[in-house]
Design a protein around this motif. Structure first.
Motif, PDB file in Angstrom:
ATOM      1  N   ASN A  42       0.795  -1.228   0.000  1.00 11.15           N
ATOM      2  CA  ASN A  42       0.000   0.000   0.000  1.00 11.15           C
ATOM      3  C   ASN A  42       0.833   1.287   0.000  1.00 11.15           C
ATOM      4  N   PRO A  43       1.581   1.553  -1.067  1.00 15.03           N
ATOM      5  CA  PRO A  43       2.333   2.814  -1.124  1.00 15.03           C
ATOM      6  C   PRO A  43       1.395   3.983  -1.399  1.00 15.03           C
ATOM      7  N   ILE A  48       5.894   8.152  -2.877  1.00 14.61           N
ATOM      8  CA  ILE A  48       6.575   8.096  -4.174  1.00 14.61           C
ATOM      9  C   ILE A  48       7.217   9.442  -4.473  1.00 14.61           C
ATOM     10  N   ARG A  49       6.469  10.520  -4.244  1.00 21.67           N
ATOM     11  CA  ARG A  49       6.993  11.868  -4.463  1.00 21.67           C
ATOM     12  C   ARG A  49       8.217  12.134  -3.593  1.00 21.67           C
ATOM     13  N   GLU A 108      12.039   0.012  -3.814  1.00 22.49           N
ATOM     14  CA  GLU A 108      13.174  -0.337  -2.963  1.00 22.49           C
ATOM     15  C   GLU A 108      13.370   0.688  -1.840  1.00 22.49           C
ATOM     16  N   MET A 109      13.067   1.951  -2.109  1.00 20.45           N
ATOM     17  CA  MET A 109      13.348   3.024  -1.155  1.00 20.45           C
ATOM     18  C   MET A 109      12.190   3.338  -0.197  1.00 20.45           C
ATOM     19  N   ILE A 110      10.960   3.066  -0.565  1.00 20.31           N
ATOM     20  CA  ILE A 110       9.817   3.392   0.297  1.00 20.31           C
ATOM     21  C   ILE A 110       9.902   2.688   1.655  1.00 20.31           C
ATOM     22  N   PRO A 111      10.271   1.408   1.732  1.00 22.18           N
ATOM     23  CA  PRO A 111      10.371   0.788   3.068  1.00 22.18           C
ATOM     24  C   PRO A 111      11.423   1.439   3.965  1.00 22.18           C
ATOM     25  N   ARG A 116       7.687   4.793   7.426  1.00 17.98           N
ATOM     26  CA  ARG A 116       7.481   3.345   7.350  1.00 17.98           C
ATOM     27  C   ARG A 116       8.201   2.614   8.485  1.00 17.98           C
ATOM     28  N   THR A 117       9.413   3.030   8.803  1.00 15.39           N
ATOM     29  CA  THR A 117      10.179   2.326   9.828  1.00 15.39           C
ATOM     30  C   THR A 117       9.605   2.581  11.216  1.00 15.39           C
TER      31      THR A 117
END
Length: 140
Positions: A42-43, A48-49, A108-111, A116-117
């Motif tokens: 669920n991004p 993304i921006r 790859e970068m969203i998590p 998110r963390t």
């Protein structure tokens, strides 16, 4: 008439990235475009921006919906336009030569985002304790 312009730097010529393209909860038929193992759960359009802006890419956010998205919530709303090429046709960033490169980088970068963390750390700390207290025995 946007499709008639040849200038790759025009905003209409930027590639489109919808959150559904990198959503691990979606099937290929529902619009996912990368392997589920590399996709993100669920991004959002804002994530993304943020990732692409941090990478130094020129982005635009539009209030649009993916045609196959049945859920009309604000969480699933939005489209990000990404500039891949400059006016002379050369790539803006060597890292992103295609639409798929952009989607894989974003997934790859969203998590790794702070939002998110931090959400993953506060989880089921107290739910384990109350499991044994719900059962009552009746004796006749």
């Amino acid at each position: 008439m946007a499709h008639l312009t040849k200038n790759p730097a025009d905003k209409e010529r930027f590639i489109c990235v919808y959150p559904v393209y990198i959503n691990s909860k979606k099937t290929l038929a529902e619009g996912r475009r990368i392997p589920a193992a590399k996709a993100v759960e669920n991004p959002s359009c804002a994530e993304i921006r943020d990732v692409l802006t941090a990478a130094g890419v020129n982005v635009l956010v539009e209030n649009k919906m993916h045609p196959r998205e049945w859920n009309r919530d604000l969480q699933f709303k939005g489209r990000v336009r990404v500039q891949l090429k400059q006016e002379d046709g050369t790539l803006c960033h060597n890292r992103f030569s295609s639409r798929k490169d952009v989607m894989l980088y974003v997934s790859e970068m969203i998590p790794k985002l702070k939002s998110r963390t931090q959400k993953g750390g506060s989880g089921d700390g107290g739910s384990q304790q109350s499991d044994g207290k719900k059962t009552k025995k009746k004796k006749k």
